[in-house]
Enzyme design. Structure first.
Site, PDB file in Angstrom:
ATOM      1  N   ALA A  23       0.794  -1.233   0.000  1.00 45.67           N
ATOM      2  CA  ALA A  23       0.000   0.000   0.000  1.00 45.67           C
ATOM      3  C   ALA A  23       0.823   1.278   0.000  1.00 45.67           C
ATOM      4  O   ALA A  23       0.270   2.356   0.219  1.00 45.67           O
ATOM      5  CB  ALA A  23      -0.943   0.000   1.208  1.00 45.67           C
ATOM      6  N   ASN A  24       2.119   1.180  -0.253  1.00 46.48           N
ATOM      7  CA  ASN A  24       2.925   2.404  -0.237  1.00 46.48           C
ATOM      8  C   ASN A  24       2.959   3.100  -1.593  1.00 46.48           C
ATOM      9  O   ASN A  24       3.420   4.231  -1.703  1.00 46.48           O
ATOM     10  CB  ASN A  24       4.355   2.103   0.216  1.00 46.48           C
ATOM     11  N   THR A  25       2.443   2.449  -2.636  1.00 47.18           N
ATOM     12  CA  THR A  25       2.466   3.059  -3.962  1.00 47.18           C
ATOM     13  C   THR A  25       1.366   2.456  -4.828  1.00 47.18           C
ATOM     14  O   THR A  25       0.762   1.443  -4.484  1.00 47.18           O
ATOM     15  CB  THR A  25       3.844   2.828  -4.637  1.00 47.18           C
ATOM     16  N   GLY A  28      -2.353  -0.052  -4.468  1.00 45.91           N
ATOM     17  CA  GLY A  28      -2.510  -0.254  -3.037  1.00 45.91           C
ATOM     18  C   GLY A  28      -2.610   1.056  -2.294  1.00 45.91           C
ATOM     19  O   GLY A  28      -3.414   1.194  -1.354  1.00 45.91           O
ATOM     20  N   SER A 146      -5.704 -10.388 -12.163  1.00 45.58           N
ATOM     21  CA  SER A 146      -5.301  -9.646 -13.359  1.00 45.58           C
ATOM     22  C   SER A 146      -5.899 -10.334 -14.583  1.00 45.58           C
ATOM     23  O   SER A 146      -6.162 -11.543 -14.563  1.00 45.58           O
ATOM     24  CB  SER A 146      -3.769  -9.643 -13.482  1.00 45.58           C
ATOM     25  N   TYR A 172       3.656 -15.466 -14.441  1.00 42.19           N
ATOM     26  CA  TYR A 172       2.726 -14.443 -13.958  1.00 42.19           C
ATOM     27  C   TYR A 172       1.285 -14.919 -14.120  1.00 42.19           C
ATOM     28  O   TYR A 172       0.462 -14.779 -13.208  1.00 42.19           O
ATOM     29  CB  TYR A 172       2.942 -13.134 -14.714  1.00 42.19           C
TER      30      TYR A 172
END
Length: 313
Positions: A23-25, A28, A146, A172
């Site tokens: 959640a820092n960027t 999020g 995704s 992925y």
């Protein structure tokens, strides 16, 4: 609810506790910020604590930081222990963090990096926090997948860690398919345990740092097309926020952008690939994930073999 769903439709979140990974960027950050703006007490569960603190300082309300490195099961275990010591309940667990198209790397526990981070790390975290959610009316586990779950995607039980031959795109795809299968099997198990639900979301094509490891053949086309096919992180976070807060959301549902090909647009209910609904594969993946992480959940397997999202397909 409006077809043009935005953050203005998020109900009052005062008194609710939300844990948001990564959640820092990016997505999020926007998810956590929107929840904090509506009054939730938000925990930013991040690998880089200093970046997390800087992100928290840009948000309003009750926002704290928790160290969490999803590439290490020891770190996941420590984070869960610390969260359990400081929180008496969790209303929202948002499994947002992820890596995409990394070169061939392994986590500290020897798992292929994308599968280990995107799926196994969140599997282990959820299992160790779920009992803080089960008694809470309306609590939700939201896991971010995704559209990549459709691209060269399968659960490679014969080579889960891509040790024989590595493709960053296929790896992925496997990890994002696993996110959905985890959500559907978790919902099946939650169905007989109170009101906690599991919901999935995807952001479409959002302008974030996630694609920085894309193969060179893809980077240039993506750069050229970005103004047309991508949306802002604020828009990309909306499907997750709707999955987390829309009172009408049901367990086993999947939200994504409502525009053409689910690339961009306001969030709506979408469907995932046919193979994502294969119950036997979901259950096998669950068993393998328990074995690999050593984490068992406080919810038992249901005898039902019906997909929790069968009505949406």
């Amino acid at each position: 609810m409006s077809e043009q769903w935005t953050t203005t439709e998020i109900p009052d979140q005062r008194g609710r506790v939300a844990v948001v990974t990564g959640a820092n960027t990016g997505l999020g950050y926007e998810t956590a910020k929107a929840l904090a703006d509506r009054g939730a007490s938000v925990v930013l569960a991040v690998r880089d604590v200093e970046k997390g603190r800087r992100a928290a300082a840009r948000m309003s309300g009750d926002v704290t930081v928790q160290a969490l490195d999803l590439t290490s099961l020891d770190s996941v275990r420590t984070a869960a222990t610390e969260l359990r010591s400081r929180l008496d309940h969790i209303d929202l667990l948002i499994n947002n963090a992820g890596v995409m198209y990394t070169p061939k790397l392994t986590t500290r526990d020897g798992f292929e990096m994308q599968f280990g981070t995107n799926h196994l790390g969140h599997f282990a975290l959820t299992g160790q926090l779920l009992d803080l959610m089960l008694p809470v009316p309306g609590s939700r586990v939201v896991t971010v997948s995704s559209t990549g779950h459709r691209i060269r995607a399968a659960i490679h039980f014969d080579d889960l860690q891509f040790e024989r031959s590595y493709s960053r795109i296929a790896a992925y795809g496997q990890s994002k398919l696993a996110n959905l299968m985890f959500t559907y099997e978790l919902q099946r198990r939650l169905a007989t345990h109170g009101t906690t639900i599991a919901v999935a979301a995807h952001p479409g094509m959002s302008s974030t740092e996630l694609a920085r490891n894309a193969p060179a053949a893809l980077r240039l086309p993506l750069t050229w097309l970005a103004p047309v096919i991508t949306q802002t992180p604020e828009m990309g976070a909306l499907p997750t926020l709707r999955a987390a807060t829309d009172p009408a959301a049901l367990g086993g549902q999947y939200y994504g952008p409502g525009g053409r090909f689910e690339v961009k647009g306001h969030p709506r209910l979408v469907t995932s690939s046919p193979q994502s609904y294969e119950v036997s594969t979901q259950q096998r993946l669950w068993s393998v994930s328990e074995d690999l992480t050593g984490v068992t959940f406080p919810v038992a397997r249901s005898s039902s073999t019906e997909s929790p999202s069968a009505g949406l397909r």
